[in-house]
Scaffold this motif. Structure first.
Motif, PDB file in Angstrom:
ATOM      1  N   ALA A 140       0.833  -1.204   0.000  1.00  0.00           N
ATOM      2  CA  ALA A 140       0.000   0.000   0.000  1.00  0.00           C
ATOM      3  C   ALA A 140       0.867   1.253   0.000  1.00  0.00           C
ATOM      4  CB  ALA A 140      -0.928  -0.012   1.208  1.00  0.00           C
ATOM      5  N   ARG A 141       1.910   1.248   0.823  1.00  0.00           N
ATOM      6  CA  ARG A 141       2.785   2.421   0.884  1.00  0.00           C
ATOM      7  C   ARG A 141       3.481   2.646  -0.454  1.00  0.00           C
ATOM      8  NH1 ARG A 141       6.028   2.608   6.637  1.00  0.00           N
ATOM      9  NH2 ARG A 141       4.225   2.506   8.050  1.00  0.00           N
ATOM     10  N   GLU A 142       3.962   1.558  -1.070  1.00  0.00           N
ATOM     11  CA  GLU A 142       4.669   1.683  -2.332  1.00  0.00           C
ATOM     12  C   GLU A 142       3.744   2.178  -3.432  1.00  0.00           C
ATOM     13  OE1 GLU A 142       6.209   0.980  -6.179  1.00  0.00           O
ATOM     14  OE2 GLU A 142       4.496  -0.134  -5.377  1.00  0.00           O
ATOM     15  N   LEU A 143       2.493   1.706  -3.430  1.00  0.00           N
ATOM     16  CA  LEU A 143       1.531   2.129  -4.435  1.00  0.00           C
ATOM     17  C   LEU A 143       1.267   3.628  -4.333  1.00  0.00           C
ATOM     18  CD1 LEU A 143      -0.603   1.705  -6.627  1.00  0.00           C
ATOM     19  CD2 LEU A 143      -2.189   0.944  -4.825  1.00  0.00           C
ATOM     20  N   VAL A 144       1.026   4.125  -3.121  1.00  0.00           N
ATOM     21  CA  VAL A 144       0.759   5.557  -2.957  1.00  0.00           C
ATOM     22  C   VAL A 144       1.994   6.380  -3.303  1.00  0.00           C
ATOM     23  CG1 VAL A 144       0.156   7.365  -1.309  1.00  0.00           C
ATOM     24  CG2 VAL A 144      -1.059   5.179  -1.261  1.00  0.00           C
ATOM     25  N   THR A 145       3.169   5.919  -2.886  1.00  0.00           N
ATOM     26  CA  THR A 145       4.411   6.626  -3.210  1.00  0.00           C
ATOM     27  C   THR A 145       4.610   6.710  -4.718  1.00  0.00           C
ATOM     28  OG1 THR A 145       5.448   5.911  -1.141  1.00  0.00           O
ATOM     29  CG2 THR A 145       6.913   6.623  -2.909  1.00  0.00           C
ATOM     30  N   ARG A 146       4.339   5.615  -5.415  1.00  0.00           N
ATOM     31  CA  ARG A 146       4.470   5.589  -6.872  1.00  0.00           C
ATOM     32  C   ARG A 146       3.461   6.514  -7.530  1.00  0.00           C
ATOM     33  NH1 ARG A 146       2.088   1.530  -9.898  1.00  0.00           N
ATOM     34  NH2 ARG A 146       2.124   0.181  -8.052  1.00  0.00           N
ATOM     35  N   ALA A 147       2.244   6.565  -6.964  1.00  0.00           N
ATOM     36  CA  ALA A 147       1.205   7.418  -7.543  1.00  0.00           C
ATOM     37  C   ALA A 147       1.541   8.902  -7.378  1.00  0.00           C
ATOM     38  CB  ALA A 147      -0.137   7.105  -6.891  1.00  0.00           C
ATOM     39  N   PHE A 154       1.171  17.730  -2.478  1.00  0.00           N
ATOM     40  CA  PHE A 154       0.359  16.646  -1.942  1.00  0.00           C
ATOM     41  C   PHE A 154       0.930  16.166  -0.613  1.00  0.00           C
ATOM     42  CE2 PHE A 154      -0.373  16.448  -6.515  1.00  0.00           C
ATOM     43  CZ  PHE A 154      -1.759  16.459  -6.552  1.00  0.00           C
ATOM     44  N   SER A 155       0.049  15.718   0.250  1.00  0.00           N
ATOM     45  CA  SER A 155       0.442  15.207   1.561  1.00  0.00           C
ATOM     46  C   SER A 155       0.042  13.746   1.666  1.00  0.00           C
ATOM     47  CB  SER A 155      -0.248  16.017   2.663  1.00  0.00           C
ATOM     48  OG  SER A 155       0.054  15.508   3.944  1.00  0.00           O
ATOM     49  N   VAL A 156       0.981  12.898   2.093  1.00  0.00           N
ATOM     50  CA  VAL A 156       0.715  11.479   2.310  1.00  0.00           C
ATOM     51  C   VAL A 156       0.747  11.215   3.809  1.00  0.00           C
ATOM     52  CG1 VAL A 156       1.525   9.119   1.930  1.00  0.00           C
ATOM     53  CG2 VAL A 156       1.683  10.810   0.093  1.00  0.00           C
TER      54      VAL A 156
END
Length: 252
Positions: A140-147, A154-156
């Protein structure tokens, strides 16, 4: 455990997180429920505080309004990207959903490739859920980071079994600080109760205003006080426990 002082409706302004604070966390956020007698108690607190009461949540305000009906209340949703300054006021979005379109597309493809992940689209925020599959946290973290990549603005944020992305510049603490400049909140001592890492912004805001910060559950926190669980929050709020007979009445 450092227990919080009691609520004083004459001088306090009360700010409450929703999930994990007023209700237990569930696998599907849309399945959550709050007992009618608890909603009635919140209405009584709102009246006693002369309206200095607001819900500060990662959920959309429309969803909070449905879950807490018939209560009408001031609120900040999507970590402050939506705001309703008065109980009967309009919901004011501070950003539009189109800004997230490119990220939305990448996340949509990602959850198709890994169907155990779930994408929640709040319009002004996007959330990847992996509740029930803790082994998928790095995915999940990698997917959001890639997106998001290196896109500015943007804030994650990582929370309890979620990774969320939204436009930067707003958080729960800034939402609380904004409320505290307006009637009926101004001049009161703020209390904020929350359970997750995203609530740390709220704790910092009320501490800066010499208020009362209350963490629900375990884990590191900047909050000054603790309540063990959702039931403890209800007891602190004065929500009466439901007997077996009362529970049957509420369910009918």
């Amino acid at each position: 455990m450092n227990l919080p002082p009691p609520l004083d409706p004459v001088r306090h302004a009360l700010f409450l997180d929703f999930d994990g604070t007023l209700v237990e966390l569930v696998d599907r956020p849309e399945d959550v429920q709050i007992a009618p007698h608890a909603v009635a108690r919140l209405a009584a607190i709102q009246t006693a505080c002369d309206g200095a009461f607001a819900v500060i949540s990662g959920r959309r305000i429309a969803d909070l309004a449905h879950l807490l009906a018939p209560l009408r209340f001031a609120a900040a949703g999507v970590h402050g990207l939506e705001r309703r300054e008065v109980p009967d006021g309009e919901v004011m979005p501070l950003a539009g959903p189109a800004a997230l379109d490119a990220i939305r597309l990448v996340l949509s493809i990602g959850v198709t490739e890994e169907p155990r992940l779930r994408l929640e689209d709040k319009g002004t925020g996007l959330v990847i859920h992996y509740r029930g599959y803790p082994e998928l946290e790095p995915v999940a973290r990698e997917l959001v980071t890639r997106a998001v990549q290196d896109e500015p603005g943007f804030s994650v944020m990582r929370g309890d079994n979620i990774v969320e992305v939204h436009l930067a510049g707003m958080d729960k603490g800034k939402a609380i600080a904004a409320f505290m400049t307006r009637e009926p909140f101004v001049g009161r001592v703020p209390i904020y109760i929350g359970d997750d890492t995203t609530d740390e912004f709220g704790f910092a805001a009320v501490k800066a205003l010499n208020g009362v910060s209350i963490k629900v559950g375990d884990g590191l926190s900047e909050a000054d006080f603790r309540l063990a669980c959702v039931d403890s929050v209800h007891r602190w709020l004065g929500v009466e426990p439901v007997t077996g007979e009362d529970s049957m009445k509420e369910a009918s």
